[in-house]
Design an enzyme around this catalytic site. Structure first.
Site, PDB file in Angstrom:
ATOM      1  N   PHE A   4      -5.743   4.220   5.474  1.00 54.83           N
ATOM      2  CA  PHE A   4      -5.379   3.580   6.736  1.00 54.83           C
ATOM      3  C   PHE A   4      -5.892   2.136   6.788  1.00 54.83           C
ATOM      4  O   PHE A   4      -6.956   1.823   6.240  1.00 54.83           O
ATOM      5  CB  PHE A   4      -5.976   4.370   7.927  1.00 54.83           C
ATOM      6  N   GLY A   5      -5.133   1.288   7.487  1.00 48.91           N
ATOM      7  CA  GLY A   5      -5.640  -0.045   7.756  1.00 48.91           C
ATOM      8  C   GLY A   5      -6.546   0.005   8.975  1.00 48.91           C
ATOM      9  O   GLY A   5      -6.674   1.042   9.633  1.00 48.91           O
ATOM     10  N   GLY A   6      -7.166  -1.107   9.277  1.00 49.12           N
ATOM     11  CA  GLY A   6      -7.965  -1.227  10.499  1.00 49.12           C
ATOM     12  C   GLY A   6      -9.288  -0.490  10.492  1.00 49.12           C
ATOM     13  O   GLY A   6      -9.890  -0.268  11.540  1.00 49.12           O
TER      14      GLY A   6
ATOM     15  N   ASP B  39       0.853  -1.197   0.000  1.00 51.58           N
ATOM     16  CA  ASP B  39       0.000   0.000   0.000  1.00 51.58           C
ATOM     17  C   ASP B  39       0.883   1.239   0.000  1.00 51.58           C
ATOM     18  O   ASP B  39       1.425   1.625   1.029  1.00 51.58           O
ATOM     19  CB  ASP B  39      -0.883   0.005   1.253  1.00 51.58           C
TER      20      ASP B  39
ATOM     21  N   HIS C  64      -0.286  -0.993  -4.896  1.00 43.89           N
ATOM     22  CA  HIS C  64      -1.523  -0.197  -4.876  1.00 43.89           C
ATOM     23  C   HIS C  64      -1.099   1.250  -4.648  1.00 43.89           C
ATOM     24  O   HIS C  64      -0.744   1.614  -3.530  1.00 43.89           O
ATOM     25  CB  HIS C  64      -2.423  -0.724  -3.739  1.00 43.89           C
TER      26      HIS C  64
ATOM     27  N   ASP D 240     -10.757  -4.323  -0.855  1.00 40.49           N
ATOM     28  CA  ASP D 240      -9.656  -3.931   0.032  1.00 40.49           C
ATOM     29  C   ASP D 240     -10.155  -3.004   1.126  1.00 40.49           C
ATOM     30  O   ASP D 240     -10.649  -1.913   0.845  1.00 40.49           O
ATOM     31  CB  ASP D 240      -8.582  -3.211  -0.812  1.00 40.49           C
ATOM     32  N   GLY D 241     -10.039  -3.541   2.376  1.00 40.21           N
ATOM     33  CA  GLY D 241     -10.368  -2.669   3.498  1.00 40.21           C
ATOM     34  C   GLY D 241     -11.391  -3.307   4.410  1.00 40.21           C
ATOM     35  O   GLY D 241     -12.531  -3.528   3.987  1.00 40.21           O
ATOM     36  N   GLY D 242     -10.972  -3.625   5.625  1.00 41.87           N
ATOM     37  CA  GLY D 242     -11.898  -4.222   6.595  1.00 41.87           C
ATOM     38  C   GLY D 242     -12.267  -5.649   6.261  1.00 41.87           C
ATOM     39  O   GLY D 242     -13.329  -6.142   6.642  1.00 41.87           O
TER      40      GLY D 242
ATOM     41  N   GLY E 125      -5.157  -6.767   5.618  1.00 41.80           N
ATOM     42  CA  GLY E 125      -3.955  -6.409   6.373  1.00 41.80           C
ATOM     43  C   GLY E 125      -4.086  -6.844   7.828  1.00 41.80           C
ATOM     44  O   GLY E 125      -3.464  -7.809   8.274  1.00 41.80           O
ATOM     45  N   SER E 126      -4.934  -6.136   8.568  1.00 42.49           N
ATOM     46  CA  SER E 126      -5.070  -6.396  10.008  1.00 42.49           C
ATOM     47  C   SER E 126      -5.466  -7.842  10.284  1.00 42.49           C
ATOM     48  O   SER E 126      -4.910  -8.486  11.181  1.00 42.49           O
ATOM     49  CB  SER E 126      -6.143  -5.475  10.613  1.00 42.49           C
TER      50      SER E 126
HETATM   51  C1  DX5 Z   1      -6.360   1.465   2.866  1.00 45.09           C
HETATM   52  C2  DX5 Z   1      -5.478   0.262   2.733  1.00 45.09           C
HETATM   53  C3  DX5 Z   1      -6.022  -0.826   3.632  1.00 45.09           C
HETATM   54  C4  DX5 Z   1      -5.130  -2.031   3.729  1.00 45.09           C
HETATM   55  C5  DX5 Z   1      -5.859  -3.177   4.391  1.00 45.09           C
HETATM   56  O1  DX5 Z   1      -5.816   2.497   2.126  1.00 45.09           O
HETATM   57  O2  DX5 Z   1      -5.453  -0.141   1.382  1.00 45.09           O
HETATM   58  O3  DX5 Z   1      -7.274  -1.182   3.147  1.00 45.09           O
HETATM   59  O4  DX5 Z   1      -4.758  -2.427   2.467  1.00 45.09           O
HETATM   60  O5  DX5 Z   1      -6.244  -2.760   5.647  1.00 45.09           O
HETATM   61  P1  DX5 Z   1      -7.125  -3.651   6.660  1.00 45.09           P
HETATM   62  O6  DX5 Z   1      -7.189  -5.054   6.133  1.00 45.09           O
HETATM   63  O7  DX5 Z   1      -6.371  -3.565   7.951  1.00 45.09           O
HETATM   64  O8  DX5 Z   1      -8.456  -3.008   6.691  1.00 45.09           O
END
Ligand code: DX5
Length: 248
Positions: free
Chosen positions: A164-166, A56, A87, A197-199, A219-220
């Site tokens: 951001f992740g999480g 990322d 990405h 991607d995300g959550g 990610g998380s």
């Molecule tokens: C946001 C990132 C996140 C990351 C994954 O810009 O792209 O989505 O890849 O984060 P999690 O899996 O922790 O939501």
């Protein structure tokens, strides 16, 4: 753009275009990994079957966060044979396509909201020997990706706002997958791979699978899941494989 140190010199065209790994695929996002042990984290996920990772890349301008860039990909490339997906959550992504391709990216994804000329950028990525991806953030309608369907190998439907992740999964974004699949059929083009991607965790991955997702960036839930990257990846990958059977 200058290249005083010759950093980008000769990092251009690559003849090969490594194929996208088998689907459905959970794609560990390195944003959530422990950067002190990045190689070990990747190896642990690979031991559990991961063959596709996402970097990322954030510039602190397109998104209000700064992560990492080409040097991290340069370090990681010789350490793994896995498919590496960059990405680019960056403004003016065309300025760094050659650098990421030269550093060993197998797929480069640009954002609809950041590219000044999506067709040009996607064609450039292909010309550099990489698969090309096109991402739409939650506020961006699916219509913004329709023209890209003719060239993009992958469409990334962001299920959180980039940066951001999480964050909490946004289920309303999933409808774009169906809309874009129908648009591809109407245009007579083979559909791209649909990535979310995300959550993404075991619950939300099953929801995304039913909506037609095939690639799941996590990610998380992988790097901060119970038991660490290996067991967490295994749990998530088996969830998406079971969910696929629901598709009938
Ligand atoms: C946001 C990132 C996140 C990351 C994954 O810009 O792209 O989505 O890849 O984060 P999690 O899996 O922790 O939501």
């Amino acid at each position: 753009m200058g290249d005083p140190g010759g950093y980008f010199a000769g990092r251009g065209d690559r003849a090969d275009r490594r194929p996208v790994p088998p689907l459905p695929a959970v794609v560990p996002s390195l944003l959530a990994a422990d950067f002190v042990r990045l190689g070990e984290e990747v190896a642990a996920a690979e031991e559990a079957g991961a063959r596709w990772f996402q970097l990322d890349v954030m510039d602190g301008h397109f998104v209000p966060n700064l992560s990492f860039g080409v040097p991290v990909l340069e370090s990681l490339r010789p350490a793994t044979d896995s498919f590496l997906d960059a990405h680019l959550m960056i403004t003016a992504p065309h300025t760094l396509l050659e650098a990421f391709a030269g550093a060993g990216a197998d797929l480069i994804t640009i954002h609809a909201e950041a590219s000044e000329d999506p067709r040009r950028d996607l064609e450039t990525i292909r010309g550099l020997g990489c698969q090309c991806g096109f991402a739409v953030s939650p506020p961006t309608p699916a219509s913004a990706a329709v023209d890209a369907l003719e060239i993009a190998d992958l469409v990334l439907v962001m299920t959180v706002n980039p940066g951001f992740g999480g964050q909490r999964f946004m289920p309303k974004t999933l409808a774009k997958i169906g809309e874009l699949r129908e648009a591809a059929s109407r245009r007579g083009v083979s559909p791209p791979v649909f990535q979310v991607d995300g959550g993404i965790d075991s619950d939300t991955a099953a929801v995304a699978a039913r909506a037609g997702a095939q690639s799941y960036v996590a990610g998380s839930s992988v790097f901060r899941g119970a038991g660490g990257a290996g067991p967490s990846f295994r749990r998530l990958q088996s969830t998406v494989e079971e969910a696929r059977h629901w598709e009938g």
